[in-house]
Every structure is written in structure tokens, then in C-alpha cells.
Design a protein around this motif. Structure first.
Motif, mmCIF file in Angstrom:
data_model
loop_
_atom_site.group_PDB
_atom_site.id
_atom_site.type_symbol
_atom_site.label_atom_id
_atom_site.label_comp_id
_atom_site.label_asym_id
_atom_site.label_seq_id
_atom_site.Cartn_x
_atom_site.Cartn_y
_atom_site.Cartn_z
ATOM 1 N N TRP A 110 0.944 3.687 -3.268
ATOM 2 C CA TRP A 110 0.372 5.125 -3.167
ATOM 3 C C TRP A 110 1.467 5.987 -3.609
ATOM 4 O O TRP A 110 1.181 7.300 -4.202
ATOM 5 C CB TRP A 110 -0.063 5.291 -1.805
ATOM 6 C CG TRP A 110 -0.586 6.600 -1.297
ATOM 7 C CD1 TRP A 110 -1.770 7.350 -1.782
ATOM 8 C CD2 TRP A 110 0.095 7.547 -0.544
ATOM 9 N NE1 TRP A 110 -1.755 8.399 -1.127
ATOM 10 C CE2 TRP A 110 -0.531 8.781 -0.671
ATOM 11 C CE3 TRP A 110 1.528 7.584 -0.063
ATOM 12 C CZ2 TRP A 110 -0.029 9.946 0.336
ATOM 13 C CZ3 TRP A 110 1.715 8.602 0.584
ATOM 14 C CH2 TRP A 110 1.121 9.836 0.681
ATOM 15 N N PRO B 289 0.737 -1.403 0.052
ATOM 16 C CA PRO B 289 -0.122 -0.028 0.030
ATOM 17 C C PRO B 289 0.893 1.224 -0.069
ATOM 18 O O PRO B 289 0.514 2.233 -0.864
ATOM 19 C CB PRO B 289 -0.827 -0.046 1.248
ATOM 20 C CG PRO B 289 -0.889 -1.612 1.575
ATOM 21 C CD PRO B 289 0.410 -2.032 1.133
ATOM 22 N N LYS C 277 -1.443 5.379 5.143
ATOM 23 C CA LYS C 277 -1.030 4.317 4.054
ATOM 24 C C LYS C 277 0.094 3.544 4.902
ATOM 25 O O LYS C 277 0.036 2.237 4.655
ATOM 26 C CB LYS C 277 -0.232 4.945 2.825
ATOM 27 C CG LYS C 277 -1.360 5.290 1.794
ATOM 28 C CD LYS C 277 -2.151 4.230 1.402
ATOM 29 C CE LYS C 277 -3.304 4.727 0.378
ATOM 30 N NZ LYS C 277 -4.279 3.440 0.053
#
Length: 525
Positions: free
Chosen positions: A142, A138, A163
């Protein structure tokens, strides 16, 4: 978040599936396409897309438009308008006429923009939820894609912390300290706390360097290049600790890390992580954040460069002019012709003052004078364009209200004279005064100069007249002299006649404007 978790990691994928039976697309009661050969494409991070053979489109399409887009997995897309009775849906259909090998099965098919249709009849089919997971986890996913859409450092800080939590990093508090190039603000400090709804943003002045809280903090330690800081707050005896550690431990924190976050210009900023997990931060957690810290720093550097550019432009050329330069007016000749009241305000007797005063005292007096004039001008809706020696050039754009611009300029002149008079009385040994010239007219407001060195300023007869009227006021003993085009209804001014000014071809009908009269006139506004 109080558990360490392993993020789901998948690769990027494209999958094409045939749909069974008939699938129909509608726009209200108009059938756009209907086919027994429709197919659906699943692509990482994108919603499922239904493609129809071109011959199964039921509405007329335009010729190929000029729009083209490129996909590294599907190729170059061309577009058509949908031609409906009474409306044209621009670029609402696309197709890959020469699809790349991994997407060859959609060649000869078209897709419809989501806003083009209002209903889809899937028949017996159902579409899968496109739960892609992540390519690299993640946080890294991101940073590579989603982070670039964020507009503010506050939004970035919030999502960065979220995140990290999603990636399994048990962070309960995240702080980012980035140094600034602002003339008043030393740095920006952004703090995310899992128990708070908003990001806390601090903008301390340069006095922070002498503040005990900073002097004895890990932020100073890291910023000075002394390396990172790691302290497990569950230890009973912390050696060489910082005061903030006790504050964090009292709130349930178990682990603290401060690490350098470099900018490309060599400045060292600081990223800190606090955890409340019983085991603190893992080696994998810290290794990931450390590996990402340079990329994270680049995002904050972009944010700060824009803030710094805006601050420096406002400092050196003024808020309005700075906004125009940031907006793209950066070439020689860029600008507008505007109607405006122009003020030229000069410190009288500056040569005598400089001779009689110590250099530091004279500079302090000059700065006080500039600050007084700038404050008044900005309060009255004007803008200081530049300081010229011991003088100030200011502009009051007229916009749709020329009389208001004139009144604001007159009100500013009266208030400046009052402030200078008050400050002069406060001086025990020296007295000083000012001379102000005001004119109104059309000027060019924009960039002039050489190819390498530009100046955002006003050029025009009104600016020249204002400067000459201020000079003339010194010779006749009047603090404020205005051109006739500066007068507003009920102005109570002393006529000076038509003045022949230096480097002004035609005589200028002018008036002496006393502060008392100006104050009375402005009170009627």
C-alpha cells in the motif's frame, strides 16, 4: 483486530490463457468483436482483460491516434477510435504492436476499454477472480502504490491504520504528531481509534509547549530527540510512566510505543501505536513499522508542506493571492486585469507615536491597527494585499457586481474609522487616528518584480489615486476621501472638487466621506 496474522505474499505475475469457443463483445445491439481465438490476460492488481485478434473486430477503427502509453511488462500501447454510426468512441481500442517477450502472445490483438462495451458473451468460459495477495505484504504494498492516491492526511491516517491491521499488527489506536510552520498553529495531531468512525484532528496553538499535558507526555519526550518510548501496560508497576498510560490502560490497552518519525529537514515528529492484544505488539510488528516510518513520514511531509505553503502564502500575500500562486501563477507577469475598489489605509501620526511610546508598545499598537483593518476588510469580502510601513493596501474585486465592491469598500472604511476611534478613546495617554483613500478602476492583479523576487499585488491608476487621496485627507482633516468613481446611489458625501494629486496627471473629482454618512449609506445596501 485482536489477533496476529501472517499476510499472504505473492509475486507480481502476468498469465495469458486461451478462451474456448466463441467470445463476443457488444455495445448495446452493435457487435464490436467476435472470435474463437480470444484470450484473457490476468495481471496483478488489474481486472482480467480479454484480447481479440485484430481481424475479428467487427466495427471500423480510425487510424492510430496520437495517444501512447507504456507498460513495463507489455511494451508501448497505441490507440484507435471506434467509429460507430452517429458517435465516435475516442481511444477506445488499444494494441501492443511490438509486445515485450513476456506478453508476446497478445501481439496482433486488441483490447477494448471497459466503457466502450456494454455486454460480453463468454460462451462456456468463466473468468477467474484475480486475488493477487501482496508482493511484500499489505502495508508495504500500500505504501508503494495505493497511498499516493490519497488527498488528505486524515484519509492517509485511516488507511495506514487499516493496512497495519490487515498486515497482522494488532493496533487499536494510532496517532501521528507533525509539527507545522503556521503562524498560529504549532502542530497537527491525527488520531485513529478502532472504535471511532472518524479521525480526530487537533491543531493546538503554540501554547501547547507550556501545557502540562504536553510537558509530561511521550510526544514531548520523542520530539525533543530523547528517543522512543515503549511501555507494556500490563505491568503492575510502571516506572517513569506518563499520565496518558493510565488513561489507555483503563480502556483496555496492553502495549504502547512512541517512535520518532523524521522529516527531511531534521524535524522530529512522532508516531504512536497502542495495542489491546493480550500479548501486545510483537518484535516483527514493531520492526516493520520502524522500517517503514521514514516512508510514512515522507507522506506526512508532503501533506504538511502543502498546508504550510498555503498557510504561509495566506499569511504573507492573502488568501486569494495565495490560492492563485499555489494554482500555478508563479511567473513574472502572471495575473489578470480586474475591476476593483482599492483601499489605502494609513495610521496617522505614527512617527509621533513611535517617538513617544516604548518600542514594544508601539509594535503592539501597530499590530492591533493592522489586525483591526484586516479583520474588517476580510469580513466585507476584500483582501489585504500588503502592509507598507504603517499602511494597509486592500482590494475589493468587482467580479460581476461593481456596486457591491464599492459598497463593501465604503462599509469597511466606515467600520475601520469607528474601531480606531473606539480604540483611541480606550488609550489613556495617547490618541491615534487613520486616513483612508478609496478609488475604483481597472488594475493588474498579479506578479511583478525581478526574476528572483516577485510580489503579488495590484498595479494601476486606482491604487495610486487611493494612496494619494489618503494623504490628501490628512492635510484637510478628513478621515475618508474617495474618488468620484467610488460613489454609489444615495451616497451623502461632501464634494471636494477636482483635486490635483501628486504624481497623478489629471485632476481627480473627490469627496469627503464621514463615518456617519458611510454608515447610513451602507445601511441602505
Amino acid at each position: 483486530m485482536n489477533v496476529h496474522a501472517s499476510p499472504q505474499v505473492d509475486g507480481y505475475r502476468i498469465e495469458l490463457q486461451e478462451l474456448s469457443g466463441r467470445v463476443t463483445l457488444w455495445r448495446d445491439d452493435v457487435e464490436l468483436a467476435s472470435s474463437t481465438r480470444a484470450r484473457v490476460m490476468y495481471e496483478t492488481r488489474l481486472p482480467p482483460t480479454i484480447y481479440f485478434p485484430r481481424e475479428d473486430v467487427k466495427v471500423p477503427l480510425s487510424a492510430t491516434t496520437t495517444l501512447q502509453t507504456f507498460c513495463p511488462f507489455k511494451g508501448t500501447a497505441t490507440y484507435n477510435d471506434i467509429l460507430l454510426p452517429g458517435e465516435t468512441l475516442l481511444n477506445s481500442v488499444w494494441a501492443y504492436e511490438d509486445a515485450l517477450p513476456e506478453s508476446r502472445d497478445i501481439q496482433g490483438c486488441v483490447g477494448f476499454m471497459p466503457e466502450a462495451y456494454t455486454k460480453v458473451d463468454l460462451g462456456d468460459n468463466s473468468l477467474s477472480n484475480n486475488n493477487d495477495g501482496n508482493i511484500s505484504g499489505p502495508l508495504i504494498d500500500w505504501l508503494m502504490r495505493g497511498a499516493s492516491t490519497l488527498k488528505t492526511p486524515e484519509d492517509f491516517t485511516r488507511e495506514l491504520a487499516e493496512k497495519m491491521c490487515e498486515h497482522g499488527i494488532a493496533v487499536s489506536r494510532l496517532s501521528i504528531l507533525v509539527w507545522s510552520l503556521h503562524p498560529l498553529i504549532a502542530c497537527k495531531h491525527y488520531i485513529w481509534d478502532k472504535d471511532e468512525d472518524e479521525i480526530s484532528t487537533y491543531a493546538p496553538t503554540y501554547e501547547i509547549y507550556d501545557h502540562p499535558a504536553y510537558q509530561n507526555s511521550p510526544l514531548r519526550h520523542v520530539s525533543n530527540g530523547a528517543g522512543g518510548v515503549r511501555q507494556r501496560l500490563t505491568d503492575t508497576h510502571l516506572e517513569n510512566s506518563f499520565p496518558i498510560m493510565e488513561d489507555l490502560r483503563s480502556k483496555g490497552a496492553t502495549d504502547y510505543v512512541a517512535m520518532p518519525m523524521p522529516f527531511s529537514d531534521g524535524r522530529t515528529n512522532v508516531l504512536t501505536l497502542t495495542s489491546d492484544h493480550p500479548d501486545g505488539l510483537t518484535t516483527a510488528n514493531l520492526g516493520l513499522v520502524f522500517e517503514c516510518s521514514t516512508v510514512i513520514g515522507r507522506y506526512y511531509e508532503v501533506f504538511m508542506q502543502r498546508e504550510n505553503a498555503q498557510a504561509l502564502l495566506e499569511t504573507y500575500v492573502g488568501k486569494r493571492s495565495g490560492a492563485r500562486v499555489l494554482g500555478g501563477e508563479i511567473r513574472r507577469g502572471d495575473g489578470d486585469e480586474i475591476d476593483a475598489a482599492i483601499m489605502f489605509c494609513d495610521l496617522r501620526g505614527s512617527a509621533r507615536l513611535e517617538e513617544q511610546m516604548e518600542r514594544d508598545a508601539y509594535i503592539a499598537l501597530l499590530n492591533t491597527f493592522f489586525e483591526t483593518v484586516s479583520g474588517v476588510v476580510h469580513q466585507q469580502g476584500g483582501e489585504v494585499l500588503k502592509f507598507i510601513g504603517d499602511a494597509v493596501l486592500a482590494v475589493f474585486p468587482a467580479g460581476d457586481d461593481a456596486e457591491l465592491a464599492r459598497r463593501n469598500a465604503l462599509r469597511s472604511a466606515a467600520e475601520i474609522v469607528g474601531c480606531v476611534t473606539r480604540d483611541s478613546v480606550a488609550e489613556t495617554d495617547l490618541t491615534y487616528d487613520c486616513a483612508i483613500g478609496l478609488a475604483y478602476g481597472r488594475v493588474t492583479y498579479g506578479n511583478v518584480g525581478s526574476r528572483e523576487r516577485l510580489d503579488f499585488t495590484v498595479i494601476g491608476q486606482a491604487a495610486n489615486v487611493a494612496a494619494r487621496l489618503g494623504d490628501h485627507g490628512k492635510t484637510i482633516g478628513h478621515r475618508i476621501v474617495v474618488a468620484e468613481d467610488m460613489l454609489v446611489p444615495d451616497s451623502d458625501c461632501q464634494p471636494l472638487g477636482a483635486l490635483q494629486l501628486h504624481n497623478v496627471s489629471q485632476p481627480v473629482v473627490s469627496y469627503a466621506y464621514a463615518p456617519e454618512d458611510a454608515a447610513a449609506c451602507c445601511a441602505q445596501a
